[in-house]
Write an enzyme that holds these catalytic residues in place. Structure first.
Site, short mmCIF file in Angstrom:
data_model
loop_
_atom_site.label_atom_id
_atom_site.label_comp_id
_atom_site.label_asym_id
_atom_site.label_seq_id
_atom_site.Cartn_x
_atom_site.Cartn_y
_atom_site.Cartn_z
N ARG A 57 -23.48 123.50 17.76
CA ARG A 57 -23.65 122.25 17.02
C ARG A 57 -23.01 121.08 17.78
O ARG A 57 -23.37 119.93 17.64
CB ARG A 57 -23.02 122.39 15.63
CG ARG A 57 -23.85 121.74 14.58
CD ARG A 57 -23.39 121.92 13.14
NE ARG A 57 -22.74 123.11 12.73
CZ ARG A 57 -21.45 123.16 12.35
NH1 ARG A 57 -20.71 122.09 12.40
NH2 ARG A 57 -20.94 124.29 11.94
N TYR A 108 -39.85 101.48 8.94
CA TYR A 108 -40.30 102.85 8.82
C TYR A 108 -39.96 103.35 7.41
O TYR A 108 -38.86 103.12 6.92
CB TYR A 108 -39.61 103.71 9.89
CG TYR A 108 -39.93 105.16 9.74
CD1 TYR A 108 -41.21 105.62 9.99
CD2 TYR A 108 -38.97 106.06 9.32
CE1 TYR A 108 -41.52 106.96 9.81
CE2 TYR A 108 -39.27 107.40 9.16
CZ TYR A 108 -40.54 107.84 9.40
OH TYR A 108 -40.85 109.15 9.23
N ASP A 179 -34.40 100.08 16.31
CA ASP A 179 -35.23 101.28 16.34
C ASP A 179 -36.29 101.03 17.40
O ASP A 179 -37.20 100.21 17.21
CB ASP A 179 -35.84 101.52 14.95
CG ASP A 179 -36.67 102.82 14.89
OD1 ASP A 179 -37.22 103.22 15.93
OD2 ASP A 179 -36.79 103.40 13.79
N LYS A 204 -41.88 111.01 18.81
CA LYS A 204 -43.06 110.19 19.08
C LYS A 204 -43.35 110.09 20.58
O LYS A 204 -43.63 111.08 21.21
CB LYS A 204 -42.89 108.82 18.41
CG LYS A 204 -42.42 108.90 16.95
CD LYS A 204 -43.45 109.47 16.01
CE LYS A 204 -42.91 109.79 14.61
NZ LYS A 204 -42.20 108.71 13.94
#
Ligand SMILES: *Cc1c(COP(=O)(O)O)cnc(C)c1O
Length: 383
Positions: A57, A108, A179, A204
């Site tokens: 992690r 978004y 963003d 994306k």
């Protein structure tokens, strides 16, 4: 074997190398005989004690390779997450309780929904504004904590003036996040323009093949980078090794994919403006776009996403989406394959998004095939 001389350490951006070159060269193991060119996919949740690696992690060699590449491309320290939403939540989690977030009124949907949840829970406050309006941005800043920009916005393609907003935010003591999912560092580098954080849905364009979910935040602020790293550990938002490998592989071709898809998008925008079934085309590469000049000044290209509105309202747009053969009717964007979607099919989409608006995520296919397929489907819009 010692590393060869004159070979930059992994992740270093050699002065003079373009971003296209760095996208190919960054995030590789330090050169030495028998070392693989590509960072191995390390599937292990834990490591033999005594070294720098602990539990997965906290980071793994494959995650680190992706972070090296993203850091080079955006010009800071990157922290990768399991998705763009995990990255968004990590940033919001670093804010103090009561923080005031100035955010776009059309962002978004996941960003908007999560922010609204945190506001409802009393965790933060928000001021939602038209980010393409510099005066509205400036008016909202006094007393705020973070200015959250998305430019272009999803799916209305509004453009915010990053450098102008950063100057106003600095004067008001407000931090700035961009963003940068739509533009990618190949077209827009928020940290160079003074922003504190650049955020990505790596899902994306960066990964680019519609086969992974990943997110990242990049910052040059060492304290914020440490806080973001600790959010990954404590929120459990760690990315998988295979996903990081695939994203890094995708990044190798980012420059050529963006060039090709953007050229396609520009040509499609031009042609669609004249199509009788199309009432409006939104694309920052069109001189008619209200953000055209700002986009031209702060980006090296208008990107790969556009939006059209059709005749026939929602049913007309739905018929268009149902009649393509090459364009895939699906959500998401930034893959090699072209996708289209009527955004208002999602109940959570902003009501400011027109019912007939179809977002087009342009891929790398032949533009003639793309146009012919879309033009044929658009014949169904009038009903
Ligand atoms: C998709 C997207 C996100 C969310 O990313 P996921 O990887 O889907 O979690 C955030 N911002 C923008 C602009 C996006 O398009």
């Amino acid at each position: 074997m010692p590393a060869q001389e004159n070979v930059p350490p992994r992740g270093a951006r050699v002065p003079g190398w373009s971003l296209a070159t760095s996208a190919v060269a960054a995030g590789r193991p330090v050169a030495a005989a028998d070392v693989p060119l590509n960072t191995p996919v390390v599937f292990a949740s834990t490591y033999y004690a005594g070294g720098s690696l602990g539990y997965a992690r906290e980071g793994t060699p494959t995650v680190a390779a992706l972070e090296d590449a993203l850091g080079v491309l955006e010009g800071g320290t990157a922290v990768a997450y399991a998705s763009g939403m995990a990255a968004i939540n990590a940033v919001l989690d670093t804010l103090p309780t009561g923080a005031v977030v100035v955010a776009p009124n059309h962002s978004y949907t996941g960003t908007a929904l999560r922010l609204a949840e945190l506001v409802a829970a009393g965790r933060v406050q928000s001021r939602l504004i038209a980010i393409e309006d510099a005066d509205a941005v400036a008016r909202a800043l006094p007393g705020a904590t973070l200015l959250w920009l998305e430019t272009p916005t999803n799916p209305l393609l509004e453009i915010a003036d990053i450098a102008g907003a950063v100057a106003a935010a600095r004067a008001a003591g407000v931090k700035v996040l961009v963003d940068n999912t739509f533009a990618t560092p190949m077209r827009q580098r928020p940290l160079d323009l003074g922003a504190d954080l650049a955020l990505h849905s790596v899902t994306k364009l960066l990964a680019g093949h519609s086969d992974v979910l990943l997110g990242a935040v990049v910052t040059a602020d060492a304290d914020w980078a440490a806080a973001l790293q600790s959010r990954r550990v404590l929120l459990g938002a760690a990315p998988g090794a295979m996903e990081c490998y695939l994203a890094l592989r995708g990044i190798r071709t980012l420059a050529v994919r963006v060039d090709r898809a953007e050229a396609n998008a520009q040509e499609l925008a031009r042609r669609l403006q004249r199509h009788p079934s199309v009432t409006r085309v939104r694309y920052p590469g069109l001189t008619e776009h209200p953000g055209y000049e700002i986009a031209a000044a702060q980006t090296s290209g208008p990107g790969t996403v556009l939006a059209i509105e059709t005749v026939g309202g929602a049913p007309g747009a739905e018929r268009v989406c149902a009649h393509t053969r090459l364009w895939v009717h699906a959500t998401s964007l930034g893959g090699v394959e072209s996708l289209l979607e009527r955004r208002r099919r999602w109940p959570a989409e902003s009501l400011d998004v027109p019912e007939s608006l179809i977002r087009l995520s342009v891929g790398i296919e032949d533009v003639e095939d793309l146009y012919a397929d879309l033009a044929a489907a658009l014949e169904f819009a009038p009903g």
